[in-house]
Design an enzyme around this catalytic site. Structure first.
Site, PDB file in Angstrom:
ATOM      1  N   TYR A 145       0.857  -1.187   0.000  1.00 19.91           N
ATOM      2  CA  TYR A 145       0.000   0.000   0.000  1.00 19.91           C
ATOM      3  C   TYR A 145       0.886   1.227   0.000  1.00 19.91           C
ATOM      4  O   TYR A 145       1.879   1.281   0.720  1.00 19.91           O
ATOM      5  CB  TYR A 145      -0.905   0.011   1.235  1.00 19.91           C
ATOM      6  CG  TYR A 145      -1.773   1.253   1.365  1.00 19.91           C
ATOM      7  CD1 TYR A 145      -2.839   1.469   0.494  1.00 19.91           C
ATOM      8  CD2 TYR A 145      -1.535   2.196   2.361  1.00 19.91           C
ATOM      9  CE1 TYR A 145      -3.633   2.605   0.610  1.00 19.91           C
ATOM     10  CE2 TYR A 145      -2.335   3.329   2.482  1.00 19.91           C
ATOM     11  CZ  TYR A 145      -3.381   3.528   1.610  1.00 19.91           C
ATOM     12  OH  TYR A 145      -4.164   4.659   1.729  1.00 19.91           O
ATOM     13  N   ASP A 240       9.402   2.933  -0.290  1.00 15.85           N
ATOM     14  CA  ASP A 240       8.374   3.579   0.522  1.00 15.85           C
ATOM     15  C   ASP A 240       8.619   3.225   1.987  1.00 15.85           C
ATOM     16  O   ASP A 240       8.277   2.144   2.453  1.00 15.85           O
ATOM     17  CB  ASP A 240       6.986   3.125   0.053  1.00 15.85           C
ATOM     18  CG  ASP A 240       5.867   3.849   0.795  1.00 15.85           C
ATOM     19  OD1 ASP A 240       6.162   4.585   1.767  1.00 15.85           O
ATOM     20  OD2 ASP A 240       4.698   3.666   0.410  1.00 15.85           O
ATOM     21  N   LYS A 268       4.364   9.087   8.799  1.00 14.43           N
ATOM     22  CA  LYS A 268       4.171   8.450  10.109  1.00 14.43           C
ATOM     23  C   LYS A 268       5.196   8.883  11.158  1.00 14.43           C
ATOM     24  O   LYS A 268       5.072   9.985  11.681  1.00 14.43           O
ATOM     25  CB  LYS A 268       4.062   6.943   9.927  1.00 14.43           C
ATOM     26  CG  LYS A 268       2.847   6.618   9.024  1.00 14.43           C
ATOM     27  CD  LYS A 268       2.380   5.191   8.949  1.00 14.43           C
ATOM     28  CE  LYS A 268       1.045   5.134   8.213  1.00 14.43           C
ATOM     29  NZ  LYS A 268       1.036   4.375   6.997  1.00 14.43           N
TER      30      LYS A 268
END
Ligand SMILES: *Cc1c(COP(=O)(O)O)cnc(C)c1O
Length: 436
Positions: A145, A240, A268
């Protein structure tokens, strides 16, 4: 267990006002059943809902809260920054400091640009890769994702090396045609894709450790093969690290696997709970961004001083004391993994606990740790849902989906871990799970 009366009341109002009552889909508890609790406050490793119920939290805001909720140093930094103004729309010193912390910790990062979410970071890195290579095709892997940008909401088409199909309504087929979706852990598929379309591939995009569809720990050789093929065909490797950056260590998954991507994306942890994303890489690539170069990307709240302050305070805590925070995270996470495994063993259950640093995944099925999305046993989801409810009733909050991982923070002390392990055993028994 059912949510408390005040949560239920809020939820009834919320569903009238917002789709499914939430602002991000998994929060709605659809995949585990029941209704979400509404959080009133949180501190350390615990969240308290509006009915006064407290839970040991392993969601940790889906990854950012590596120091736990409301860490005093982070809260103080935010308080001080807020008092000086919430946003300027002009450069501020905090941007320089956080950029310095990122590039100082990650060897290959020469320059970064801040944005406000992981989605934006990946979307922008992909645009930059396309701009730099003059190619359109992006390779991603099934089970990874990367946020909700149109061209990444794509699933594998039929047959290998065919282009993807939209996995969300509203994504044009034409966009999905620029995205090639391959299985993880499969060098042959990747080699075939490059052999057939190497000249069209702008970038290969991969999670540092795929952690959005279970925790699909990859073989280092596979990660290295991605790097080799990108180099050989003039494609860029975008790692990522939105979850793994500063979570697995200061150098993220790049350091753990010994691979040097061309671009990396962050989010994050680097925002410490505030909306921050970043992407970066070599100077020569980053200088193709506007206003220096032709690749446009901008943001009203990018580099926001309050968000930067939260990120700086978080990274300072993580980087202080020669890796002490990461050793703590490792100890606590390994205590939890060992504890959960012992509880499963004692009941003859062959379920799997996968761990990579302070990321854990409980797979409620046998067969060992899968490396590909397609290898995740389907029966795990229903079991996880039952377990989730039983654990919630015992004051332990796991992510409300079998495909989501657990995050351990430095605030999860040994007592909290032991309490979790005990609740896990009781929850398994109450749900009637036994391998005997
Ligand atoms: C969470 C996540 C994103 C998206 O970040 P948002 O801040 O939710 O937009 C992108 N990539 C990975 C690997 C993620 O885990």
């Amino acid at each position: 267990m059912t949510a408390g009366p005040r949560s239920r009341e809020l939820y009834r109002r919320a569903v009238e006002l917002m789709p499914a009552g939430v602002n991000s889909p998994v929060r709605a508890f659809r995949s585990v059943g029941g209704e979400p609790f509404f959080v009133a406050s949180a501190s350390g490793c615990r969240v308290t809902d509006v009915d006064g119920r407290t839970y040991l939290d392993y969601v940790c805001s889906w990854g950012p809260l590596i120091l736990g909720h409301a860490h005093p140093a982070v809260v103080e930094a935010v308080r001080r920054a807020a008092a000086k103004g919430l946003s300027y729309g002009a450069p501020c010193p905090e941007e320089v400091e956080l950029a310095g912390l990122l590039t100082g910790a990650v060897g290959f990062l020469e320059m970064v640009r801040f944005v406000s979410s992981g989605t934006e970071a990946v979307m922008s890195a992909v645009r930059l890769a396309r701009g730099a290579t003059g190619r359109d095709t992006v390779v991603k892997f099934s089970g990874c994702y990367h946020g909700h940008a149109d061209h990444l909401l794509v699933s594998a088409g039929s047959g290998l090396a065919t282009f993807g199909t939209p996995s969300s309504a509203g994504v044009p087929e034409a966009f999905a045609r620029h995205t090639l979706v391959l299985p993880l852990d499969d060098e042959a598929a990747l080699e075939r894709a490059f052999a057939e379309r190497g000249g069209e591939i702008a970038a290969v995009l991969v999670e540092g450790v795929p952690a959005n569809a279970g925790l699909l720990v990859q073989r280092p050789e596979f990660m290295r093969r991605i790097r080799e093929l990108c180099t050989a065909h003039g494609a860029l490797l975008i790692l990522d690290e939105v979850i793994t950056g500063f979570r697995l260590g200061p150098g993220g998954a790049a350091e753990r696997y010994g691979i040097e991507p061309d671009l990396a994306t962050y989010g994050k942890v680097i925002g410490g709970g505030m909306p921050v994303g970043a992407y970066g890489g070599r100077r020569e690539l980053m200088e193709r961004l506007a206003p220096l170069g032709p690749v446009y990307q901008a943001g009203t709240l990018s580099g926001n001083p309050v968000a930067m302050a939260a990120g700086i305070a978080t990274l300072r805590e993580l980087l202080a004391g020669d890796g002490a925070a990461y050793r703590t995270l490792d100890e606590r996470a390994s205590r939890l993994a060992d504890g959960l495994r012992a509880v499963l063993d004692a009941r003859g259950l062959d379920w799997t606990v996968v761990r990579e640093g302070s990321i854990l995944w409980l797979l409620a099925a046998g067969g060992g740790a899968p490396r590909r999305y397609e290898a995740i046993p389907e029966e795990a989801a229903g079991r996880y849902a039952r377990l989730h409810r039983e654990l919630l009733g015992r004051g332990v909050s796991l992510a409300p989906s079998a495909y989501e991982v657990m995050f351990v923070s430095t605030a999860h002390d040994e007592a909290a871990i032991d309490e979790t392990v005990e609740a896990f055993g009781a929850a398994l028994d109450a749900a009637g799970f036994s391998g005997r």
